[in-house]
Design a protein around this motif. Structure first.
Motif, PDB file in Angstrom:
ATOM      1  N   UNK A 282       0.823  -1.213   0.000  1.00 18.12           N
ATOM      2  CA  UNK A 282       0.000   0.000   0.000  1.00 18.12           C
ATOM      3  C   UNK A 282       0.854   1.258   0.000  1.00 18.12           C
ATOM      4  N   UNK A 283       0.266   2.371  -0.389  1.00 19.86           N
ATOM      5  CA  UNK A 283       0.960   3.655  -0.324  1.00 19.86           C
ATOM      6  C   UNK A 283       0.202   4.584   0.614  1.00 19.86           C
ATOM      7  N   UNK A 284       0.923   5.535   1.175  1.00 21.88           N
ATOM      8  CA  UNK A 284       0.325   6.503   2.068  1.00 21.88           C
ATOM      9  C   UNK A 284      -0.188   7.696   1.263  1.00 21.88           C
ATOM     10  N   UNK A 285      -1.249   8.331   1.756  1.00 21.80           N
ATOM     11  CA  UNK A 285      -1.828   9.469   1.042  1.00 21.80           C
ATOM     12  C   UNK A 285      -0.837  10.623   0.898  1.00 21.80           C
ATOM     13  N   UNK A 286       0.162  10.692   1.752  1.00 12.90           N
ATOM     14  CA  UNK A 286       1.149  11.761   1.672  1.00 12.90           C
ATOM     15  C   UNK A 286       2.031  11.642   0.435  1.00 12.90           C
ATOM     16  N   UNK A 287       2.086  10.453  -0.171  1.00 14.39           N
ATOM     17  CA  UNK A 287       2.928  10.248  -1.354  1.00 14.39           C
ATOM     18  C   UNK A 287       2.203  10.573  -2.652  1.00 14.39           C
ATOM     19  N   UNK A 288       0.907  10.832  -2.584  1.00 13.26           N
ATOM     20  CA  UNK A 288       0.134  11.163  -3.784  1.00 13.26           C
ATOM     21  C   UNK A 288       0.183  12.672  -3.966  1.00 13.26           C
ATOM     22  N   UNK A 289       0.942  13.108  -4.967  1.00  8.22           N
ATOM     23  CA  UNK A 289       1.218  14.545  -5.124  1.00  8.22           C
ATOM     24  C   UNK A 289      -0.027  15.320  -5.526  1.00  8.22           C
ATOM     25  N   UNK A 290      -0.787  14.791  -6.487  1.00  9.62           N
ATOM     26  CA  UNK A 290      -1.984  15.489  -6.972  1.00  9.62           C
ATOM     27  C   UNK A 290      -3.167  14.523  -6.966  1.00  9.62           C
ATOM     28  N   UNK A 291      -3.756  14.243  -5.799  1.00  8.58           N
ATOM     29  CA  UNK A 291      -4.830  13.249  -5.726  1.00  8.58           C
ATOM     30  C   UNK A 291      -6.057  13.600  -6.567  1.00  8.58           C
ATOM     31  N   UNK A 292      -6.305  14.890  -6.786  1.00 11.72           N
ATOM     32  CA  UNK A 292      -7.487  15.301  -7.546  1.00 11.72           C
ATOM     33  C   UNK A 292      -7.388  14.962  -9.027  1.00 11.72           C
ATOM     34  N   UNK A 293      -6.181  14.663  -9.508  1.00 13.37           N
ATOM     35  CA  UNK A 293      -6.012  14.315 -10.925  1.00 13.37           C
ATOM     36  C   UNK A 293      -5.400  12.927 -11.097  1.00 13.37           C
ATOM     37  N   UNK A 294      -5.349  12.139 -10.032  1.00  5.68           N
ATOM     38  CA  UNK A 294      -4.779  10.797 -10.097  1.00  5.68           C
ATOM     39  C   UNK A 294      -5.901   9.765 -10.124  1.00  5.68           C
ATOM     40  N   UNK A 295      -5.987   8.997 -11.213  1.00  7.11           N
ATOM     41  CA  UNK A 295      -7.027   7.977 -11.360  1.00  7.11           C
ATOM     42  C   UNK A 295      -6.793   6.868 -10.346  1.00  7.11           C
TER      43      UNK A 295
ATOM     44  N   UNK B 210      -9.066   9.409 -23.584  1.00  4.40           N
ATOM     45  CA  UNK B 210      -8.609  10.785 -23.337  1.00  4.40           C
ATOM     46  C   UNK B 210      -7.667  10.904 -22.140  1.00  4.40           C
ATOM     47  N   UNK B 211      -7.382   9.819 -21.447  1.00  6.32           N
ATOM     48  CA  UNK B 211      -6.493   9.929 -20.282  1.00  6.32           C
ATOM     49  C   UNK B 211      -5.057  10.177 -20.724  1.00  6.32           C
ATOM     50  N   UNK B 212      -4.278  10.741 -19.819  1.00  6.91           N
ATOM     51  CA  UNK B 212      -2.848  10.963 -20.065  1.00  6.91           C
ATOM     52  C   UNK B 212      -2.047  10.040 -19.165  1.00  6.91           C
ATOM     53  N   UNK B 213      -0.792   9.830 -19.518  1.00  7.17           N
ATOM     54  CA  UNK B 213       0.064   8.978 -18.689  1.00  7.17           C
ATOM     55  C   UNK B 213       0.172   9.543 -17.275  1.00  7.17           C
ATOM     56  N   UNK B 214       0.223  10.872 -17.167  1.00  7.32           N
ATOM     57  CA  UNK B 214       0.374  11.500 -15.850  1.00  7.32           C
ATOM     58  C   UNK B 214      -0.807  11.208 -14.924  1.00  7.32           C
ATOM     59  N   UNK B 215      -1.990  11.000 -15.481  1.00  5.11           N
ATOM     60  CA  UNK B 215      -3.162  10.720 -14.647  1.00  5.11           C
ATOM     61  C   UNK B 215      -3.082   9.338 -14.002  1.00  5.11           C
ATOM     62  N   UNK B 216      -2.239   8.464 -14.562  1.00  4.75           N
ATOM     63  CA  UNK B 216      -2.124   7.111 -14.022  1.00  4.75           C
ATOM     64  C   UNK B 216      -0.936   6.986 -13.058  1.00  4.75           C
ATOM     65  N   UNK B 217      -0.227   8.084 -12.864  1.00  2.21           N
ATOM     66  CA  UNK B 217       0.924   8.095 -11.956  1.00  2.21           C
ATOM     67  C   UNK B 217       0.614   9.011 -10.783  1.00  2.21           C
ATOM     68  N   UNK B 218       1.015   8.617  -9.584  1.00  5.95           N
ATOM     69  CA  UNK B 218       0.775   9.451  -8.400  1.00  5.95           C
ATOM     70  C   UNK B 218       1.923  10.411  -8.147  1.00  5.95           C
ATOM     71  N   UNK B 219       2.967  10.358  -8.975  1.00  7.49           N
ATOM     72  CA  UNK B 219       4.114  11.240  -8.792  1.00  7.49           C
ATOM     73  C   UNK B 219       3.846  12.635  -9.378  1.00  7.49           C
ATOM     74  N   UNK B 220       4.739  13.564  -9.091  1.00  6.35           N
ATOM     75  CA  UNK B 220       4.658  14.912  -9.634  1.00  6.35           C
ATOM     76  C   UNK B 220       5.075  14.878 -11.096  1.00  6.35           C
TER      77      UNK B 220
END
Length: 278
Positions: free
Chosen positions: A188-201, A267-277
């Motif tokens: 599992x990952x912690x919510x603190x590691x998700x840089x932009x949760x509002x745009x992360x699928x 229409x998704x982008x690669x960035x939307x599937x990554x939790x990184x910045x």
């Protein structure tokens, strides 16, 4: 002198002529052609709204889960193999309603593919743990647990490996991953590691299937997670599971911050599937 008889009036016709009947039938057919698509769209709008409500309830259960587990999102599958617990089974104690995990536009009908190569292997995302030829339940958990027998949704657990990403240059040495911490779906990952949760699928409408004559339920556990970018809507690759396009050529998405939105397929982008910045 006898009175003259009054002239007989012509009797009114009580029957329609053939022309009148044909005109009425033509009008009804035209109205049906206009209204049936409207009714069908209204029905699908209601189903899409119900699906979004399902995902919102799942999102609320995830928030409760994170409160209980120090801010950690649930992993797609437990690291232990005895027993196996998948994310729907982990969410079920918070939701207590198995139907929430079933999209009303999915249910049990085979899904006819128009985008992928093999039309006869798509399945609408609903699985059944009663299928005895498979070793786990509908959501991929060990049989006998409080599992979810039917499932229409997948979690974004694209792993942190160069082979998990198909967009040229996007991985670039990593780390790049979805809602999983390592090269497996069990961390599992912690919510603190998700840089932009509002745009992360995070969790989305999905479909799965079996090749040949295999029972589609034998692929039930594969719907739990999207584990590589070529399984997203960005690629037409024939894989065991994909985002569905059952809602007006699109799918509903639960994002990492808990909000739900409809997204057009492709229409998704690669960035939307990554939790990184990105």
């Amino acid at each position: 002198m006898p009175l003259a008889s009054s002239p007989r009036l012509p009797q009114a016709k009580n029957a329609f002529t053939l022309i009148e009947l044909l005109v009425v039938i033509a009008i009804i057919a035209i109205l049906a052609a206009i209204l049936f698509p409207v009714f069908g769209r209204a029905r699908e709008n209601a189903r899409r709204s119900s699906c979004q409500s399902n995902l919102k309830q799942i999102g609320l259960s995830v928030e409760q889960y994170k409160n209980d587990y120090d801010g950690y999102y649930p992993q797609a599958q437990s690291a232990s193999t005895n027993p196996i617990t998948s994310w729907p089974t982990r969410m079920q104690p918070y939701i207590k309603n198995e139907q929430v995990f079933v999209c009303p536009s999915g249910e049990t009908e085979p899904f006819v593919a128009t985008r992928l190569a093999t039309n006869d292997r798509r399945f609408a995302g609903v699985t059944d743990s009663a299928y005895t030829g498979f070793g786990v339940g509908g959501d991929g958990s060990t049989l006998g647990l409080q599992l979810v027998n039917k499932l229409s949704y997948a979690m974004n657990v694209i792993t942190n490996a160069s082979g998990s990403w198909s967009t040229a240059g996007f991985y670039n040495g990593g780390p790049r991953h979805g809602f999983t911490g390592t090269s497996t779906v069990t961390t599992p990952i912690n919510e603190s590691t998700v840089v932009a949760p509002a745009t992360s699928i995070f969790i989305l409408d999905a479909i799965t299937g079996a090749s040949g004559t295999n029972d589609p339920r034998a692929q039930g556990n594969s719907i739990r997670g999207i584990t590589a970018e070529n399984r997203t809507d960005r690629f037409l690759t024939e894989t065991a599971n994909k985002p569905a396009w059952r809602h007006f050529d699109g799918y509903n998405v639960l994002y990492g911050d808990g909000h739900v939105k409809w997204k057009r397929w492709g229409t998704s982008t690669a960035a939307e599937w990554s939790v990184q910045d990105d």
